[in-house]
Write a protein that holds these residues in place. Sequence first.
Motif, PDB file in Angstrom:
ATOM      1  N   ASP A 249       2.687 -47.415 -83.771  1.00 39.73           N
ATOM      2  CA  ASP A 249       2.399 -47.274 -85.200  1.00 39.73           C
ATOM      3  C   ASP A 249       2.226 -45.792 -85.487  1.00 39.73           C
ATOM      4  OD1 ASP A 249       1.814 -47.890 -87.853  1.00 39.73           O
ATOM      5  OD2 ASP A 249       0.435 -49.513 -87.329  1.00 39.73           O
ATOM      6  N   ASP A 250       2.107 -45.443 -86.766  1.00 41.98           N
ATOM      7  CA  ASP A 250       1.959 -44.031 -87.086  1.00 41.98           C
ATOM      8  C   ASP A 250       0.537 -43.543 -86.804  1.00 41.98           C
ATOM      9  OD1 ASP A 250       0.266 -44.293 -89.529  1.00 41.98           O
ATOM     10  OD2 ASP A 250       2.046 -45.265 -90.348  1.00 41.98           O
ATOM     11  N   HIS A 251       0.347 -42.253 -86.930  1.00 39.24           N
ATOM     12  CA  HIS A 251      -0.925 -41.620 -86.571  1.00 39.24           C
ATOM     13  C   HIS A 251      -2.111 -42.234 -87.312  1.00 39.24           C
ATOM     14  CE1 HIS A 251      -3.724 -38.432 -85.445  1.00 39.24           C
ATOM     15  NE2 HIS A 251      -3.997 -38.231 -86.725  1.00 39.24           N
ATOM     16  N   GLY A 252      -2.022 -42.316 -88.631  1.00 36.01           N
ATOM     17  CA  GLY A 252      -3.159 -42.797 -89.421  1.00 36.01           C
ATOM     18  C   GLY A 252      -3.540 -44.232 -89.129  1.00 36.01           C
ATOM     19  N   ASN A 253      -2.533 -45.103 -89.002  1.00 35.19           N
ATOM     20  CA  ASN A 253      -2.811 -46.524 -88.809  1.00 35.19           C
ATOM     21  C   ASN A 253      -3.081 -46.902 -87.364  1.00 35.19           C
ATOM     22  OD1 ASN A 253      -2.576 -47.543 -91.548  1.00 35.19           O
ATOM     23  ND2 ASN A 253      -0.428 -46.981 -91.416  1.00 35.19           N
ATOM     24  N   SER A 254      -2.942 -45.964 -86.457  1.00 31.82           N
ATOM     25  CA  SER A 254      -3.202 -46.269 -85.050  1.00 31.82           C
ATOM     26  C   SER A 254      -4.669 -46.585 -84.784  1.00 31.82           C
ATOM     27  CB  SER A 254      -2.750 -45.107 -84.159  1.00 31.82           C
ATOM     28  OG  SER A 254      -3.487 -43.922 -84.447  1.00 31.82           O
ATOM     29  N   TYR A 255      -5.547 -46.202 -85.703  1.00 31.33           N
ATOM     30  CA  TYR A 255      -6.984 -46.434 -85.487  1.00 31.33           C
ATOM     31  C   TYR A 255      -7.323 -47.913 -85.409  1.00 31.33           C
ATOM     32  CZ  TYR A 255     -12.038 -46.240 -85.951  1.00 31.33           C
ATOM     33  OH  TYR A 255     -13.376 -46.392 -85.728  1.00 31.33           O
ATOM     34  N   ILE A 256      -6.660 -48.727 -86.226  1.00 30.91           N
ATOM     35  CA  ILE A 256      -7.006 -50.146 -86.293  1.00 30.91           C
ATOM     36  C   ILE A 256      -6.781 -50.810 -84.934  1.00 30.91           C
ATOM     37  CG2 ILE A 256      -6.503 -52.343 -87.422  1.00 30.91           C
ATOM     38  CD1 ILE A 256      -5.608 -50.680 -89.874  1.00 30.91           C
ATOM     39  N   HIS A 257      -5.580 -50.637 -84.379  1.00 28.45           N
ATOM     40  CA  HIS A 257      -5.298 -51.203 -83.060  1.00 28.45           C
ATOM     41  C   HIS A 257      -6.108 -50.494 -81.978  1.00 28.45           C
ATOM     42  CE1 HIS A 257      -2.085 -53.828 -84.342  1.00 28.45           C
ATOM     43  NE2 HIS A 257      -1.486 -52.838 -84.959  1.00 28.45           N
ATOM     44  N   GLY A 258      -6.226 -49.176 -82.106  1.00 27.98           N
ATOM     45  CA  GLY A 258      -6.905 -48.400 -81.084  1.00 27.98           C
ATOM     46  C   GLY A 258      -8.366 -48.761 -80.924  1.00 27.98           C
ATOM     47  N   PHE A 259      -9.066 -48.932 -82.032  1.00 27.65           N
ATOM     48  CA  PHE A 259     -10.488 -49.272 -81.937  1.00 27.65           C
ATOM     49  C   PHE A 259     -10.653 -50.678 -81.367  1.00 27.65           C
ATOM     50  CE2 PHE A 259     -14.560 -50.872 -83.463  1.00 27.65           C
ATOM     51  CZ  PHE A 259     -15.401 -49.857 -83.040  1.00 27.65           C
ATOM     52  N   SER A 260      -9.816 -51.595 -81.806  1.00 28.80           N
ATOM     53  CA  SER A 260      -9.883 -52.967 -81.304  1.00 28.80           C
ATOM     54  C   SER A 260      -9.649 -53.023 -79.789  1.00 28.80           C
ATOM     55  CB  SER A 260      -8.840 -53.828 -82.032  1.00 28.80           C
ATOM     56  OG  SER A 260      -8.732 -55.100 -81.433  1.00 28.80           O
ATOM     57  N   ARG A 261      -8.600 -52.388 -79.333  1.00 27.28           N
ATOM     58  CA  ARG A 261      -8.275 -52.398 -77.912  1.00 27.28           C
ATOM     59  C   ARG A 261      -9.281 -51.570 -77.109  1.00 27.28           C
ATOM     60  NH1 ARG A 261      -3.229 -54.276 -76.747  1.00 27.28           N
ATOM     61  NH2 ARG A 261      -2.841 -52.865 -75.017  1.00 27.28           N
ATOM     62  N   GLY A 262      -9.704 -50.449 -77.687  1.00 26.44           N
ATOM     63  CA  GLY A 262     -10.663 -49.594 -77.008  1.00 26.44           C
ATOM     64  C   GLY A 262     -12.013 -50.257 -76.823  1.00 26.44           C
ATOM     65  N   LEU A 263     -12.466 -50.982 -77.839  1.00 23.86           N
ATOM     66  CA  LEU A 263     -13.757 -51.659 -77.750  1.00 23.86           C
ATOM     67  C   LEU A 263     -13.744 -52.692 -76.630  1.00 23.86           C
ATOM     68  CD1 LEU A 263     -16.494 -51.611 -79.249  1.00 23.86           C
ATOM     69  CD2 LEU A 263     -15.661 -53.506 -80.641  1.00 23.86           C
ATOM     70  N   ARG A 264     -12.635 -53.407 -76.521  1.00 26.61           N
ATOM     71  CA  ARG A 264     -12.524 -54.393 -75.446  1.00 26.61           C
ATOM     72  C   ARG A 264     -12.489 -53.719 -74.069  1.00 26.61           C
ATOM     73  NH1 ARG A 264      -7.502 -57.729 -77.484  1.00 26.61           N
ATOM     74  NH2 ARG A 264      -7.282 -55.948 -78.873  1.00 26.61           N
ATOM     75  N   TYR A 265     -11.826 -52.575 -73.995  1.00 22.63           N
ATOM     76  CA  TYR A 265     -11.738 -51.905 -72.695  1.00 22.63           C
ATOM     77  C   TYR A 265     -13.082 -51.335 -72.243  1.00 22.63           C
ATOM     78  CZ  TYR A 265     -10.619 -48.913 -68.848  1.00 22.63           C
ATOM     79  OH  TYR A 265     -10.629 -48.326 -67.602  1.00 22.63           O
ATOM     80  N   ILE A 266     -13.771 -50.618 -73.117  1.00 24.14           N
ATOM     81  CA  ILE A 266     -15.012 -49.974 -72.666  1.00 24.14           C
ATOM     82  C   ILE A 266     -16.105 -50.987 -72.325  1.00 24.14           C
ATOM     83  CG2 ILE A 266     -14.553 -47.785 -73.842  1.00 24.14           C
ATOM     84  CD1 ILE A 266     -16.579 -48.617 -75.988  1.00 24.14           C
TER      85      ILE A 266
END
Length: 272
Positions: A249-266
């Motif tokens: 996805d583009d830079h701005g919208n990458s946060y939505i997927h990134g936070f979701s996936r990141g929260l599960r990983y950490i």
Amino acid sequence: MTRLNLVFVGCLLIFLPKPLSGQTKKVHENPITIGQIITLKSAVLKEERQIYVSLPDGYDTLTSNLPVMYVLDAEYRFGIAQSIRSYFNITTKIPQTILIGIANPTKETRQRDYLPKAYGGEAEKFSEFLSEEVFEFVQQKYKASKKRYLAGHSHGGVFVVYTLLNKPDFFEGYIAIDPSLKYIYSEGDTLLNRELKDKRLYLASSDVAYGYLEDVAADMQADFAVFKNRLYQTREKNNLSFKIDHIDDDHGNSYIHGFSRGLRYIFNWRFE
């Protein structure tokens, strides 16, 4: 020393169709409140800063302290983070957290606070603000444990990586989404050689694209690849647990997927 102003945010009203003529049934409208905004007067930064706070369901009856998730760019990322956290409280076994967002007064203060000296910023001072004022405030006011996690995107992602390298004990887990890593780590740096055994890093890139020139986008992706290689080269020395991801996805919208996936990983929840 600290002045607090409480403001309710995220109120959504459900608007129903206009009653037909002669219809007398009353409609009750109740706000949906996701948190508070607290104004903290900072002696370190010499300015007032807004702190967003969201407490999980059942908070008032809790007898134990909760981990704290810190979100940068709260003025436009806090609502997304709160929604994802609340949903995961239903669909996963990720522990309940206190969600703390830190807002930026201006675009200029955002660059000043999140970017390290090599980028022309003052991230060291913002780190001091967190450790001496925000952490202390949260510990005193809420049922907060000393387990902390940090999420940031773009400039905020730069600050996340900077903090892991320079202040690793501040947080247990780090989510850095599409940061520009050109100056974050030089050839002579040895920061990744230190012991990071109990830390977890989720680091994601994006397609960049929208709003960026092609050469800028290419540079961001190249710099990301260089830092990624350094993580792999030093993992046996530092024992850091990390996940490198790419979001289509583009830079701005990458946060939505990134936070979701990141929260599960950490929080080590069924991440693949």
